[in-house]
Design an enzyme around this catalytic site. Sequence first.
Site, mmCIF file in Angstrom:
data_model
loop_
_atom_site.group_PDB
_atom_site.id
_atom_site.type_symbol
_atom_site.label_atom_id
_atom_site.label_comp_id
_atom_site.label_asym_id
_atom_site.label_seq_id
_atom_site.Cartn_x
_atom_site.Cartn_y
_atom_site.Cartn_z
ATOM 1 N N GLY A 135 35.897 43.956 36.862
ATOM 2 C CA GLY A 135 36.522 43.377 38.057
ATOM 3 C C GLY A 135 37.539 44.291 38.714
ATOM 4 O O GLY A 135 38.641 43.849 39.047
ATOM 5 N N TYR B 295 39.285 26.464 32.023
ATOM 6 C CA TYR B 295 39.800 27.837 32.219
ATOM 7 C C TYR B 295 40.809 28.150 31.111
ATOM 8 O O TYR B 295 40.770 29.223 30.495
ATOM 9 C CB TYR B 295 40.454 27.920 33.602
ATOM 10 C CG TYR B 295 41.186 29.215 33.903
ATOM 11 C CD1 TYR B 295 40.502 30.343 34.345
ATOM 12 C CD2 TYR B 295 42.576 29.297 33.773
ATOM 13 C CE1 TYR B 295 41.175 31.529 34.625
ATOM 14 C CE2 TYR B 295 43.263 30.470 34.058
ATOM 15 C CZ TYR B 295 42.556 31.585 34.492
ATOM 16 O OH TYR B 295 43.233 32.752 34.776
#
Length: 250
Positions: free
Chosen positions: A17, A158
């Site tokens: 990323g 998450y």
Amino acid sequence: MSRPAEPLPGQVAVISGGSRGLGRVLAERLLGEGWKVATFSRSSNEQVEQLQTKYPDDFLWESLDLGDRVALRKYVAAVARRFGGIDLLVNNAAVLNRQELFLTTSARQMDALINNNLSAPIALAQACARVMSTNNSGQIVNVSSINAIRGFRGVAVYSATKAGLDGFSRSLARELGPLNIRVNSVIPGFFDSDMTTEVTDQNRDRIQKRTPLGRLADIEEIADTVQFIISSKASFITGQTIVVDGGITC
Ligand SMILES: NC(=O)c1ccc[n+]([C@@H]2O[C@H](COP(=O)([O-])OP(=O)(O)OC[C@H]3O[C@@H](n4cnc5c(N)ncnc54)[C@H](OP(=O)(O)O)[C@@H]3O)[C@@H](O)[C@H]2O)c1
């Protein structure tokens, strides 16, 4: 015995990323210090193109999805071939879809969070650690979140992925320490990036009020912490979770 030296120019980092946000900041900093940086994301952008132009030999970007486990392994093998090894993995990429209350989160959303934020970093760590083990040195930094250590509404799954990543870091550090591979988690508090654009002004205000230092982190402060943990100044630190959150979890 003397401490290990600072990474030599030409050392190789894999950063997941690296097209924007924290990954992009880290990629640019390491390239500036002479590292070779391999990164991937699903899509490219102007920031990726700038690094490709500035560092044609040392910067490698590919379009890759964390969900494609086979492609991830092939990618790691290709990076090792192209740059001659891997010295550092920063498991940075993650997704935080729209915040969603647990009772209405779909099974598909849960699977996507677990796959992208936990299963993929574990797979990347294994592929990179196998390369590192041939060199008897290396480092893995897992980018976690304060959601792993404090409860917040709307981010239960998450949070589970990030807490899982921290447990993974600790046990992996025990296993890989004898191979001279350090493994740590960096736990950022909130910082401005595309991931946090959906935080409402009201929530931002609330976070700032609950933070002893009275503000969100600057993304550069999170990058500073990652750079410290990968430096020779942190050469005896492994298996730890390093919190950089302005005190919101203290
Ligand atoms: N921002 C915060 O306040 C905060 C707080 C605590 C922890 N963190 C953690 O810090 C890390 C970096 O966050 P950030 O805010 O810098 O994130 P960001 O700005 O949203 O950037 C995420 C990066 O990961 C890539 N990515 C996302 N999903 C991907 C996928 N399925 N396959 C491949 N690449 C993918 C993105 O590119 P593409 O979308 O093009 O794929 C992008 O390059 C994350 O682990 C996050 O959980 C962030």
